[in-house]
Design a protein around this motif. Structure first.
Motif, PDB file in Angstrom:
ATOM      1  N   TYR A 197     -19.503 -10.877  39.044  1.00  0.00           N
ATOM      2  CA  TYR A 197     -19.156 -12.231  39.475  1.00  0.00           C
ATOM      3  C   TYR A 197     -19.883 -13.230  38.582  1.00  0.00           C
ATOM      4  O   TYR A 197     -21.009 -12.967  38.151  1.00  0.00           O
ATOM      5  CB  TYR A 197     -19.560 -12.468  40.926  1.00  0.00           C
ATOM      6  N   MET A 198     -19.254 -14.372  38.304  1.00  0.00           N
ATOM      7  CA  MET A 198     -19.928 -15.365  37.500  1.00  0.00           C
ATOM      8  C   MET A 198     -21.081 -15.985  38.295  1.00  0.00           C
ATOM      9  O   MET A 198     -20.972 -16.193  39.499  1.00  0.00           O
ATOM     10  CB  MET A 198     -18.951 -16.459  37.052  1.00  0.00           C
ATOM     11  N   ASN A 199     -22.159 -16.248  37.590  1.00  0.00           N
ATOM     12  CA  ASN A 199     -23.325 -16.870  38.210  1.00  0.00           C
ATOM     13  C   ASN A 199     -22.881 -18.138  38.943  1.00  0.00           C
ATOM     14  O   ASN A 199     -22.302 -19.038  38.341  1.00  0.00           O
ATOM     15  CB  ASN A 199     -24.345 -17.217  37.125  1.00  0.00           C
ATOM     16  N   PRO A 200     -23.115 -18.232  40.254  1.00  0.00           N
ATOM     17  CA  PRO A 200     -22.629 -19.380  41.027  1.00  0.00           C
ATOM     18  C   PRO A 200     -23.251 -20.712  40.624  1.00  0.00           C
ATOM     19  O   PRO A 200     -22.698 -21.766  40.928  1.00  0.00           O
ATOM     20  CB  PRO A 200     -22.976 -19.015  42.474  1.00  0.00           C
ATOM     21  N   ALA A 201     -24.371 -20.664  39.906  1.00  0.00           N
ATOM     22  CA  ALA A 201     -24.970 -21.905  39.415  1.00  0.00           C
ATOM     23  C   ALA A 201     -24.144 -22.489  38.273  1.00  0.00           C
ATOM     24  O   ALA A 201     -24.269 -23.676  37.959  1.00  0.00           O
ATOM     25  CB  ALA A 201     -26.399 -21.653  38.946  1.00  0.00           C
ATOM     26  N   TRP A 202     -23.296 -21.653  37.681  1.00  0.00           N
ATOM     27  CA  TRP A 202     -22.547 -22.073  36.500  1.00  0.00           C
ATOM     28  C   TRP A 202     -21.049 -22.156  36.729  1.00  0.00           C
ATOM     29  O   TRP A 202     -20.266 -22.315  35.789  1.00  0.00           O
ATOM     30  CB  TRP A 202     -22.843 -21.118  35.348  1.00  0.00           C
ATOM     31  N   CYS A 203     -20.600 -22.009  37.971  1.00  0.00           N
ATOM     32  CA  CYS A 203     -19.173 -22.133  38.272  1.00  0.00           C
ATOM     33  C   CYS A 203     -19.008 -22.567  39.719  1.00  0.00           C
ATOM     34  O   CYS A 203     -19.916 -22.389  40.519  1.00  0.00           O
ATOM     35  CB  CYS A 203     -18.422 -20.836  38.014  1.00  0.00           C
ATOM     36  N   ASP A 204     -17.854 -23.133  40.010  1.00  0.00           N
ATOM     37  CA  ASP A 204     -17.574 -23.579  41.371  1.00  0.00           C
ATOM     38  C   ASP A 204     -16.409 -22.823  42.004  1.00  0.00           C
ATOM     39  O   ASP A 204     -16.168 -22.946  43.189  1.00  0.00           O
ATOM     40  CB  ASP A 204     -17.263 -25.082  41.386  1.00  0.00           C
ATOM     41  N   ASP A 205     -15.675 -22.064  41.180  1.00  0.00           N
ATOM     42  CA  ASP A 205     -14.493 -21.365  41.697  1.00  0.00           C
ATOM     43  C   ASP A 205     -14.476 -19.885  41.337  1.00  0.00           C
ATOM     44  O   ASP A 205     -13.463 -19.227  41.466  1.00  0.00           O
ATOM     45  CB  ASP A 205     -13.216 -22.040  41.184  1.00  0.00           C
ATOM     46  N   LEU A 206     -15.609 -19.349  40.845  1.00  0.00           N
ATOM     47  CA  LEU A 206     -15.777 -17.935  40.476  1.00  0.00           C
ATOM     48  C   LEU A 206     -15.012 -17.542  39.218  1.00  0.00           C
ATOM     49  O   LEU A 206     -15.014 -16.368  38.843  1.00  0.00           O
ATOM     50  CB  LEU A 206     -15.375 -17.002  41.633  1.00  0.00           C
TER      51      LEU A 206
END
Length: 194
Positions: free
Chosen positions: A165-174
């Motif tokens: 999963y993309m780091n949630p600090a760097w994305c808002d929609d995965l």
């Protein structure tokens, strides 16, 4: 930066040198174009341009596929641009549409070869983490390339607490980087010598 458009780039006629002889041509999909499911004020390409003051062009649109990019007309236009460097970040949508890994890999090879033939140094990124999806078939192919500089976005952008999963600090929609994510990508570009 080339004007943003969600239209297929083949619909744009290159009648001037606006797109030609760029320092870096960014080839990609919505991630490169800057689409986002949340906050985003500038793409990594725009941030790169601001930081370096280099001439760039962006060949990317929402939903773009390797199968679109390898169209003979599109490849001819890319080669006609004669960029010094090319950054490729493609394959996410292909995998999402169920296109065979072998086809995606062959398409990436075709794009890379066309860019090298045009005299460009090629930088290619692995596919960023997407909702836990297995991108290893394409990413392993990219990691094995010897004719390009490889940027391992699959590890750089990964969530340390939830692999795949993309780091949630760097994305808002995965899927798409937000402003902070685009800063990370821009800094990565600089660290890899793009």
């Amino acid at each position: 930066v080339a004007p943003n458009s969600t239209n297929n780039i083949s619909n744009i006629t290159i009648g001037t040198n606006y797109y030609k002889y760029s320092d870096v041509l960014f080839i990609g999909d919505s991630i490169s174009a800057g689409a986002t499911g949340g906050s985003n004020t500038a793409t990594f390409a725009e941030l790169y341009k601001t930081t370096t003051n280099k001439k760039i062009a962006v060949w990317a649109g929402t939903g773009d596929l390797t199968t679109i990019t390898i169209n003979a007309t599109n490849l001819a236009l890319i080669q006609a641009m004669k960029p010094k460097k090319v950054h490729i970040l493609l394959g996410t949508n292909d995998i999402g549409q169920g296109i065979a890994t072998s086809t995606i890999n062959a398409n990436l090879n075709t794009i890379i070869t066309a860019c090298i033939t045009a005299g460009a140094k090629v930088y290619i990124g692995t596919i960023m983490p997407v909702n836990g999806r297995d991108n290893s078939g394409v990413n392993n192919y990219i990691l094995g390339l010897t004719n390009s500089v490889i940027i391992p976005y699959h590890t750089i952008m990964d969530d340390p607490l939830s692999a795949g999963y993309m780091n949630p600090a760097w994305c808002d929609d995965l899927i798409h980087p937000n402003t902070a994510g685009h800063v990370v990508v821009k800094n990565t570009l600089l660290s890899y010598g793009v």
